[in-house]
Design a protein around this motif. Structure first.
Motif, PDB file in Angstrom:
ATOM      1  N   ILE A 218      57.409  61.058  10.936  1.00 38.55           N
ATOM      2  CA  ILE A 218      58.416  62.077  10.643  1.00 38.55           C
ATOM      3  C   ILE A 218      58.551  63.071  11.799  1.00 38.55           C
ATOM      4  CG2 ILE A 218      56.865  63.711   9.479  1.00 38.55           C
ATOM      5  CD1 ILE A 218      59.123  64.194   7.436  1.00 38.55           C
ATOM      6  N   ARG A 219      57.512  63.178  12.598  1.00 37.99           N
ATOM      7  CA  ARG A 219      57.592  64.053  13.761  1.00 37.99           C
ATOM      8  C   ARG A 219      58.672  63.550  14.733  1.00 37.99           C
ATOM      9  NH1 ARG A 219      52.390  65.673  17.563  1.00 37.99           N
ATOM     10  NH2 ARG A 219      53.465  67.150  18.916  1.00 37.99           N
ATOM     11  N   ALA A 220      58.726  62.253  14.970  1.00 33.24           N
ATOM     12  CA  ALA A 220      59.750  61.680  15.846  1.00 33.24           C
ATOM     13  C   ALA A 220      61.135  61.796  15.205  1.00 33.24           C
ATOM     14  CB  ALA A 220      59.425  60.221  16.152  1.00 33.24           C
ATOM     15  N   TYR A 221      61.187  61.613  13.883  1.00 40.87           N
ATOM     16  CA  TYR A 221      62.468  61.743  13.178  1.00 40.87           C
ATOM     17  C   TYR A 221      62.977  63.174  13.285  1.00 40.87           C
ATOM     18  CZ  TYR A 221      66.005  60.408   9.739  1.00 40.87           C
ATOM     19  OH  TYR A 221      67.197  60.110   9.116  1.00 40.87           O
ATOM     20  N   ARG A 222      62.078  64.117  13.227  1.00 38.48           N
ATOM     21  CA  ARG A 222      62.440  65.533  13.369  1.00 38.48           C
ATOM     22  C   ARG A 222      62.976  65.810  14.778  1.00 38.48           C
ATOM     23  NH1 ARG A 222      64.042  70.718  12.638  1.00 38.48           N
ATOM     24  NH2 ARG A 222      62.599  72.255  13.431  1.00 38.48           N
ATOM     25  N   GLU A 223      62.311  65.288  15.789  1.00 45.20           N
ATOM     26  CA  GLU A 223      62.771  65.490  17.164  1.00 45.20           C
ATOM     27  C   GLU A 223      64.160  64.897  17.373  1.00 45.20           C
ATOM     28  OE1 GLU A 223      59.668  63.741  19.436  1.00 45.20           O
ATOM     29  OE2 GLU A 223      58.278  65.429  19.173  1.00 45.20           O
ATOM     30  N   TRP A 224      64.383  63.708  16.805  1.00 48.32           N
ATOM     31  CA  TRP A 224      65.690  63.078  16.889  1.00 48.32           C
ATOM     32  C   TRP A 224      66.742  63.927  16.184  1.00 48.32           C
ATOM     33  CZ3 TRP A 224      68.424  60.798  12.633  1.00 48.32           C
ATOM     34  CH2 TRP A 224      69.597  60.119  13.007  1.00 48.32           C
ATOM     35  N   THR A 225      66.402  64.467  15.023  1.00 56.41           N
ATOM     36  CA  THR A 225      67.321  65.303  14.248  1.00 56.41           C
ATOM     37  C   THR A 225      67.722  66.543  15.016  1.00 56.41           C
ATOM     38  OG1 THR A 225      66.413  64.532  12.131  1.00 56.41           O
ATOM     39  CG2 THR A 225      67.556  66.646  12.118  1.00 56.41           C
ATOM     40  N   VAL A 226      66.739  67.261  15.558  1.00 53.77           N
ATOM     41  CA  VAL A 226      67.015  68.504  16.288  1.00 53.77           C
ATOM     42  C   VAL A 226      67.869  68.228  17.518  1.00 53.77           C
ATOM     43  CG1 VAL A 226      65.959  70.360  17.636  1.00 53.77           C
ATOM     44  CG2 VAL A 226      64.955  69.676  15.447  1.00 53.77           C
ATOM     45  N   SER A 227      67.538  67.161  18.236  1.00 52.85           N
ATOM     46  CA  SER A 227      68.308  66.804  19.427  1.00 52.85           C
ATOM     47  C   SER A 227      69.762  66.516  19.073  1.00 52.85           C
ATOM     48  CB  SER A 227      67.669  65.583  20.097  1.00 52.85           C
ATOM     49  OG  SER A 227      68.448  65.144  21.189  1.00 52.85           O
ATOM     50  N   LEU A 228      69.966  65.794  17.982  1.00 49.87           N
ATOM     51  CA  LEU A 228      71.324  65.453  17.568  1.00 49.87           C
ATOM     52  C   LEU A 228      72.082  66.685  17.091  1.00 49.87           C
ATOM     53  CD1 LEU A 228      73.096  62.973  17.463  1.00 49.87           C
ATOM     54  CD2 LEU A 228      72.285  62.517  15.153  1.00 49.87           C
ATOM     55  N   LEU A 229      71.421  67.556  16.331  1.00 50.78           N
ATOM     56  CA  LEU A 229      72.073  68.772  15.850  1.00 50.78           C
ATOM     57  C   LEU A 229      72.501  69.675  17.015  1.00 50.78           C
ATOM     58  CD1 LEU A 229      69.895  69.795  12.754  1.00 50.78           C
ATOM     59  CD2 LEU A 229      72.283  69.045  12.718  1.00 50.78           C
ATOM     60  N   ASP A 230      71.676  69.743  18.055  1.00 50.28           N
ATOM     61  CA  ASP A 230      71.977  70.595  19.206  1.00 50.28           C
ATOM     62  C   ASP A 230      73.252  70.192  19.918  1.00 50.28           C
ATOM     63  OD1 ASP A 230      69.803  72.187  18.780  1.00 50.28           O
ATOM     64  OD2 ASP A 230      68.509  71.208  20.258  1.00 50.28           O
ATOM     65  N   GLU A 231      73.538  68.889  19.913  1.00 45.96           N
ATOM     66  CA  GLU A 231      74.680  68.386  20.673  1.00 45.96           C
ATOM     67  C   GLU A 231      75.786  67.818  19.791  1.00 45.96           C
ATOM     68  OE1 GLU A 231      73.054  63.882  21.643  1.00 45.96           O
ATOM     69  OE2 GLU A 231      72.445  65.527  22.958  1.00 45.96           O
TER      70      GLU A 231
END
Length: 341
Positions: free
Chosen positions: A123-136
């Motif tokens: 879930i840590r990687a899923y969170r990083e992917w989520t934040v990156s996508l939300l930012d852009e």
């Protein structure tokens, strides 16, 4: 042998076909935040996880692994039985894609349950992917933003519109907070991770809609913060300002907050804003909260605290503002629909 799956692959799969995501972390971890739609089939209970963690810190990783395997082996039949009830492809995950998800995927695979994958990085990687996508993320639909002073039924309007099939993003629901000083009373505020997971799901779900309704929130709602890009889009979008009669606003607040269930919490929260209200009025509000005259307290709070503050916070160009004066929430909804035609 099970295969690994990256976060973006997992999202695409669960969005376009039947797929079950299984969170094998402890119930407490699952409750705090999980990938939306996940089931919880934990390798360890909260107490077992704490025990293994303590051994890891005080003795070492090998001793922790031995104790973990001993605990898990005793619950193996029930663990396998839970997976056997699932009749779709499965992806398991833990915190960092470590021993818990690896053990779960290996055992399930060995027991002949097919189509099992493991989320790479957890879930840590899923969170990083989520934040990156939300930012852009470039959210394409037009935003229709519902504004209005406290009690004008914005959240109620959103929920009724959602039930009628309109695309709605309820930020307060995702945050577990109503956005006011009393906003978390009776609710369970969400952390940023849980909020981001839910928000991204909605943005992706509605990406091809012509418009989406949401409430005019500040950048921070309780414990969580809106992504900068979405917040700027919201501020630059069409703003509807709802105005209901005072008696309706008071009734809406009482229905939503139900202060008689949490009288002490309301009195405590009032202390945080008391100094911003003229002393005689503040004393009257305090007396009303003490005696259970909540309708009077709410009206005084609206007149002497919330409405004056709201007037100073509403500053949008006139060409993006539409006033919706209505007699009730139902009347406001009909006027909003006509406005959208």
């Amino acid at each position: 042998m099970f295969e690994e799956m990256k976060p973006e692959e997992l999202y695409k799969r669960k969005a376009h076909q039947q797929h079950t995501i299984v969170d094998v972390r402890s119930p407490k971890e699952f409750h705090q935040s999980t990938i939306p739609g996940s089931l919880n089939i934990p390798v360890f209970t909260d107490e077992e996880r704490s025990e293994v963690g303590t051994i890891y810190k005080q003795v070492g990783p090998e001793a922790a692994k031995e104790r973990g395997l001993a605990i898990f082996s005793n619950k193996l039949p029930g663990f396998i039985a839970a997976f056997q009830k699932i009749n779709t492809p499965i992806t398991v995950f833990c915190w960092r894609g470590g021993m818990r998800s690896k053990t779960a995927a290996t055992v399930v695979d060995l027991m002949g349950i097919k189509n099992v994958t493991r989320l790479t990085g957890g879930i840590r990687a899923y969170r990083e992917w989520t934040v990156s996508l939300l930012d852009e993320f470039d959210f394409r639909p037009e935003l229709i933003v519902l504004n209005g002073g406290t009690g004008n039924g914005k959240t109620m309007i959103l929920e009724k519109l959602r039930k009628e099939g309109y695309p709605v993003i309820n930020l307060e629901e995702m945050a577990g907070h109503r956005g006011s000083i009393f906003g978390q009373i009776g609710l369970e505020p969400k952390n940023q991770r849980a909020f981001d997971f839910q928000l991204l799901e909605k943005l992706l779900e509605y990406q091809n809609e012509p418009f989406v309704f949401l409430e005019g929130e500040s950048k921070r709602i309780g414990k969580v913060t809106l992504p900068e890009r979405l917040y700027r889009k919201k501020e630059a979008s069409r703003q509807l300002f709802i105005e209901l009669p005072m008696e309706k606003r008071v009734a809406n607040i009482l229905e939503d907050y139900q202060p008689w269930k949490y009288p002490e919490k309301f009195k405590e929260a009032f202390q945080l804003i008391k100094r911003h209200i003229h002393t005689p009025v503040a004393k009257e509000i305090e007396q009303c909260l003490e005696s259970g005259e909540f309708a009077v307290a709410v009206e005084l709070l609206l007149m002497h605290y919330y409405d004056p503050r709201y007037e100073h916070s509403s500053d949008y160009p006139e060409n993006r503002q539409t006033l919706v004066q209505a007699k009730s929430v139902e009347d406001a909804i009909e006027r909003i629909k006509r406005e959208m035609l």
